[in-house]
Design a protein around this motif. Structure first.
Motif, short mmCIF file in Angstrom:
data_model
loop_
_atom_site.label_atom_id
_atom_site.label_comp_id
_atom_site.label_asym_id
_atom_site.label_seq_id
_atom_site.Cartn_x
_atom_site.Cartn_y
_atom_site.Cartn_z
N ALA A 70 -32.63 78.59 -18.37
CA ALA A 70 -33.40 78.59 -17.12
C ALA A 70 -32.54 78.05 -15.97
O ALA A 70 -32.73 76.91 -15.53
CB ALA A 70 -34.66 77.75 -17.29
N PRO A 71 -31.59 78.85 -15.50
CA PRO A 71 -30.67 78.36 -14.46
C PRO A 71 -31.34 77.96 -13.15
O PRO A 71 -30.78 77.20 -12.37
CB PRO A 71 -29.69 79.51 -14.26
CG PRO A 71 -30.30 80.69 -14.89
CD PRO A 71 -31.30 80.21 -15.90
N GLY A 72 -32.55 78.41 -12.91
CA GLY A 72 -33.26 78.06 -11.68
C GLY A 72 -34.20 76.88 -11.83
O GLY A 72 -34.82 76.46 -10.85
N ASP A 73 -34.33 76.34 -13.02
CA ASP A 73 -35.23 75.21 -13.28
C ASP A 73 -34.52 73.92 -12.88
O ASP A 73 -33.64 73.44 -13.60
CB ASP A 73 -35.61 75.20 -14.75
CG ASP A 73 -36.60 74.10 -15.12
OD1 ASP A 73 -36.65 73.06 -14.42
OD2 ASP A 73 -37.31 74.27 -16.12
N VAL A 74 -34.90 73.38 -11.74
CA VAL A 74 -34.21 72.21 -11.20
C VAL A 74 -34.27 71.02 -12.17
O VAL A 74 -33.26 70.38 -12.44
CB VAL A 74 -34.79 71.83 -9.82
CG1 VAL A 74 -34.24 70.49 -9.34
CG2 VAL A 74 -34.48 72.92 -8.81
N ALA A 75 -35.43 70.74 -12.72
CA ALA A 75 -35.57 69.60 -13.63
C ALA A 75 -34.67 69.76 -14.86
O ALA A 75 -34.02 68.80 -15.29
CB ALA A 75 -37.02 69.43 -14.06
N ALA A 76 -34.62 70.96 -15.41
CA ALA A 76 -33.77 71.21 -16.58
C ALA A 76 -32.29 71.04 -16.23
O ALA A 76 -31.52 70.49 -17.02
CB ALA A 76 -34.02 72.61 -17.12
N GLN A 77 -31.91 71.48 -15.05
CA GLN A 77 -30.50 71.36 -14.63
C GLN A 77 -30.12 69.91 -14.37
O GLN A 77 -29.02 69.47 -14.72
CB GLN A 77 -30.23 72.22 -13.39
CG GLN A 77 -30.45 73.71 -13.60
CD GLN A 77 -29.65 74.26 -14.77
OE1 GLN A 77 -28.48 73.97 -14.94
NE2 GLN A 77 -30.31 75.08 -15.58
N LEU A 78 -31.03 69.14 -13.79
CA LEU A 78 -30.74 67.72 -13.54
C LEU A 78 -30.59 66.96 -14.85
O LEU A 78 -29.67 66.14 -14.99
CB LEU A 78 -31.85 67.09 -12.69
CG LEU A 78 -32.03 67.63 -11.28
CD1 LEU A 78 -33.19 66.91 -10.59
CD2 LEU A 78 -30.77 67.55 -10.47
N LEU A 79 -31.46 67.24 -15.81
CA LEU A 79 -31.37 66.58 -17.12
C LEU A 79 -30.06 66.97 -17.81
O LEU A 79 -29.38 66.11 -18.37
CB LEU A 79 -32.57 66.93 -17.98
CG LEU A 79 -32.56 66.34 -19.40
CD1 LEU A 79 -32.49 64.82 -19.36
CD2 LEU A 79 -33.80 66.80 -20.17
N ALA A 80 -29.71 68.24 -17.76
CA ALA A 80 -28.47 68.69 -18.38
C ALA A 80 -27.26 68.00 -17.73
O ALA A 80 -26.33 67.58 -18.43
CB ALA A 80 -28.34 70.20 -18.29
N ALA A 81 -27.29 67.86 -16.42
CA ALA A 81 -26.19 67.19 -15.72
C ALA A 81 -26.11 65.72 -16.14
O ALA A 81 -25.01 65.20 -16.37
CB ALA A 81 -26.37 67.31 -14.22
N ASP A 82 -27.23 65.07 -16.28
CA ASP A 82 -27.23 63.67 -16.74
C ASP A 82 -26.61 63.57 -18.12
O ASP A 82 -25.79 62.67 -18.38
CB ASP A 82 -28.65 63.11 -16.78
CG ASP A 82 -29.24 62.87 -15.40
OD1 ASP A 82 -28.50 62.94 -14.39
OD2 ASP A 82 -30.47 62.61 -15.34
#
Length: 87
Positions: A15-27
């Motif tokens: 889900a490249p557009g899912d902001v919450a998922a991307q923030l968690l992955a970055a963390d």
């Protein structure tokens, strides 16, 4: 805390557009020593988002920069990329 690292990375990939998922992955990437990948992930997300979402991502990225410190070469490079993405 309590996140399944591989599951979170898989969810972000799906889900490249899912902001919450991307923030968690970055963390997770920062915590696992892959800060450069986390910065690239979030700079890319800044490019693809607008408005409040974009500001949320930008602020999160800036908070991740403070973990490494201003002298980290990856932070300097990511700051330039972020500036380019914003303007």
């Amino acid at each position: 805390s309590g996140a399944d690292p591989q599951g979170a990375l898989d969810a972000a990939a799906a889900a490249p557009g899912d902001v919450a998922a991307q923030l968690l992955a970055a963390d997770i990437e920062v915590l696992s020593g892959q800060a450069d990948q986390a910065y690239k992930r979030l700079v890319g997300l800044v490019r693809r988002t607008a408005g409040e979402e974009r500001d949320t991502v930008r602020q999160h990225l800036l908070s991740l920069f403070t973990i490494a410190g201003p002298d980290d070469p990856a932070v300097a490079s990511a700051r330039r990329a972020l500036a380019s993405a914003l303007f």
